[in-house]
Design an enzyme around this catalytic site. Structure first.
Site, PDB file in Angstrom:
ATOM      1  N   ASP A   1      41.120  44.059 -15.302  1.00 35.96           N
ATOM      2  CA  ASP A   1      42.345  43.516 -14.748  1.00 35.96           C
ATOM      3  C   ASP A   1      43.587  44.218 -15.396  1.00 35.96           C
ATOM      4  O   ASP A   1      43.612  44.446 -16.273  1.00 35.96           O
ATOM      5  CB  ASP A   1      42.346  41.991 -15.379  1.00 35.96           C
ATOM      6  N   HIS A   2      44.348  44.624 -14.248  1.00 32.92           N
ATOM      7  CA  HIS A   2      45.538  45.448 -14.554  1.00 32.92           C
ATOM      8  C   HIS A   2      45.486  46.720 -15.320  1.00 32.92           C
ATOM      9  O   HIS A   2      45.955  46.933 -16.163  1.00 32.92           O
ATOM     10  CB  HIS A   2      46.713  44.655 -15.425  1.00 32.92           C
TER      11      HIS A   2
ATOM     12  N   GLY B   1      51.892  33.972 -15.858  1.00 33.45           N
ATOM     13  CA  GLY B   1      52.435  32.963 -16.830  1.00 33.45           C
ATOM     14  C   GLY B   1      52.597  31.640 -16.225  1.00 33.45           C
ATOM     15  O   GLY B   1      52.367  31.051 -15.201  1.00 33.45           O
TER      16      GLY B   1
ATOM     17  N   ASP C   1      46.635  49.528 -12.189  1.00 36.18           N
ATOM     18  CA  ASP C   1      47.991  48.845 -11.823  1.00 36.18           C
ATOM     19  C   ASP C   1      48.986  49.969 -11.756  1.00 36.18           C
ATOM     20  O   ASP C   1      49.572  49.998 -12.897  1.00 36.18           O
ATOM     21  CB  ASP C   1      48.185  47.535 -12.702  1.00 36.18           C
TER      22      ASP C   1
ATOM     23  N   ALA D   1      48.209  33.089  -9.751  1.00 36.25           N
ATOM     24  CA  ALA D   1      47.680  31.897  -9.091  1.00 36.25           C
ATOM     25  C   ALA D   1      47.334  30.854  -9.953  1.00 36.25           C
ATOM     26  O   ALA D   1      46.737  29.733  -9.155  1.00 36.25           O
ATOM     27  CB  ALA D   1      46.761  32.680  -8.217  1.00 36.25           C
TER      28      ALA D   1
HETATM   29  P1  13P Z   1      48.186  33.233 -14.131  1.00 36.46           P
HETATM   30  O1  13P Z   1      49.054  33.912 -15.013  1.00 36.46           O
HETATM   31  O2  13P Z   1      48.913  32.793 -12.926  1.00 36.46           O
HETATM   32  O3  13P Z   1      47.117  32.813 -14.397  1.00 36.46           O
HETATM   33  O4  13P Z   1      47.751  34.801 -13.337  1.00 36.46           O
HETATM   34  C1  13P Z   1      46.634  35.501 -13.896  1.00 36.46           C
HETATM   35  C2  13P Z   1      46.439  36.940 -13.445  1.00 36.46           C
HETATM   36  O5  13P Z   1      47.228  37.252 -12.213  1.00 36.46           O
HETATM   37  C3  13P Z   1      45.764  37.790 -14.131  1.00 36.46           C
HETATM   38  O6  13P Z   1      45.799  38.967 -13.545  1.00 36.46           O
HETATM   39  O1  G3H Z   2      47.751  39.260 -15.551  1.00 39.63           O
HETATM   40  C1  G3H Z   2      47.505  39.017 -16.771  1.00 39.63           C
HETATM   41  C2  G3H Z   2      46.583  38.531 -17.544  1.00 39.63           C
HETATM   42  O2  G3H Z   2      46.979  36.997 -17.511  1.00 39.63           O
HETATM   43  C3  G3H Z   2      46.126  38.665 -18.631  1.00 39.63           C
HETATM   44  O3  G3H Z   2      47.108  38.760 -19.829  1.00 39.63           O
HETATM   45  O4  G3H Z   2      47.466  41.024 -20.988  1.00 39.63           O
HETATM   46  O5  G3H Z   2      47.756  38.752 -21.917  1.00 39.63           O
HETATM   47  O6  G3H Z   2      45.367  39.592 -21.483  1.00 39.63           O
HETATM   48  P1  G3H Z   2      46.930  39.530 -21.140  1.00 39.63           P
HETATM   49 ZN    ZN Z   3      47.764  39.550 -12.749  1.00 38.79          ZN
END
Ligand code: 13P
Ligand code: G3H
Ligand code: ZN
Length: 310
Positions: free
Chosen positions: A82-83, A181, A104, A213
């Site tokens: 993720d990201h 968040g 990202d 989301a």
């Molecule tokens: P939320 O903060 O809405 O749960 O989003 C999480 C997210 O987009 C992780 O990549």
């Molecule tokens: O989009 C971000 C996710 O909620 C992950 O958050 O970098 O604090 O693990 P984090």
């Molecule tokens: Zn995200």
């Protein structure tokens, strides 16, 4: 019974008018809760790992636990970065067995974002790993994802088409008004569904991803606040909007905050009601149960992915 990429998942989700939940994992309890929910409802699922999760739990531990979950439950799932902040992190995840990665580069100018994404695509595709990219910027405050609202902007549909052509990414995260968040809206919660519809019109069959989301259930916030928390103005994306997005081109819906909230509420409640408890299995076990219930609720009532296992 395997860790699979997102290609088949997204194809079926698009055609079936549902979405796959992508849940952030950080420890054993979260992994078990999410995978058990998916297994109980015969749902496909994506487990995603941020770079701060990698730093916290360490890749080898997360991977071994995910493999154990697949073996135990028989769930076909995607393990996704993720990201991903750079090429090196994406490469490391491809090399150690992730089936999907996100690069990202949405903070870079369009051309540089497309160029870096294309580089990740070229590497990942050699190993049958799918690539998500992002165009547009979400507002939000999180460890590795921190964008103030004046630096957030919506995705331009014509740019999205150009970007996918140039980069070859397999799915695209777009900005239509969500944010990361627990504090997403100060007024009415609204998303730019017109942008989503326009992108779908220009790129039929192409899978779109919705970040930020979480729905931030007011009942969970109430519990947190009742047991010593302070999250008064928390607000998320209403479930009916996510359901509508899932029926359109959105094939992946990202949720992390709702897991954090379920976990926090469960633990705060136990600590307040049973101050004698000091066995971590008692409060982490309760948290795991509540996370599973949260994920099951989403699969059935928001994503519509129950009974859609590959
Ligand atoms: P939320 O903060 O809405 O749960 O989003 C999480 C997210 O987009 C992780 O990549
Ligand atoms: O989009 C971000 C996710 O909620 C992950 O958050 O970098 O604090 O693990 P984090
Ligand atoms: Zn995200």
């Amino acid at each position: 019974m395997a860790i699979v990429n997102t290609k088949e998942m997204f194809k079926k989700a698009y055609q079936g008018g549902y979405a796959i939940g992508a849940f952030n994992i950080n420890n054993m309890e979260i992994i078990q809760a999410v995978v058990d929910a998916a297994a109980a409802l015969k749902s496909p699922v994506i487990l995603q790992v941020s770079s701060s999760a990698l730093a916290y739990a360490r890749a080898g531990y997360l991977l071994a636990m995910v493999e154990a979950a697949v073996k135990e439950t028989g769930v076909d799932l995607a393990l996704h970065l993720d990201h991903g902040p750079d090429f090196e992190t994406c490469k490391m995840c491809v090399d150690c067995g992730f089936s999907s990665v996100m690069i990202d580069a949405s903070s870079l100018p369009f051309e540089q974002n497309a160029e870096l994404t294309a580089k990740v695509v070229e590497y990942a595709h050699k190993y049958d790993v799918t690539v998500e990219a992002e165009l547009g910027r979400l507002a939000g405050v999180e460890d590795e994802v921190n964008v103030s609202s004046e630096h957030a902007f919506y995705t331009d549909p014509a740019d999205a088409v150009k970007f996918v052509e140039l980069s070859g990414c397999d799915s695209l995260a777009i900005a239509i008004g969500t944010s990361h968040g627990a504090y997403k809206f100060s007024g009415k919660a609204e998303l730019r569904m017109d942008i989503l519809r326009e992108i779908q019109k220009l790129m039929p069959e192409y899978p779109i991803v919705l970040h930020g989301a979480s729905s931030v259930d007011p009942k969970v916030i109430e519990t947190i606040n009742a047991y010593g928390g302070n999250m008064k103005s928390a607000a998320g994306v209403p479930e009916h909007i996510l359901r509508e997005a899932a029926s359109l081109a959105v094939c992946k819906i990202n949720m992390d905050t709702d897991i954090r909230l379920a976990m926090t509420a469960a633990i705060r409640k136990i600590f307040a009601e049973k101050p004698d408890v000091f066995d971590p299995r008692k409060y982490l076990g309760a948290a795991r149960k509540d996370i599973q219930a949260t994920v099951e609720h989403k699969i059935k009532n928001v994503l519509g992915s129950d009974n859609r296992a590959l």
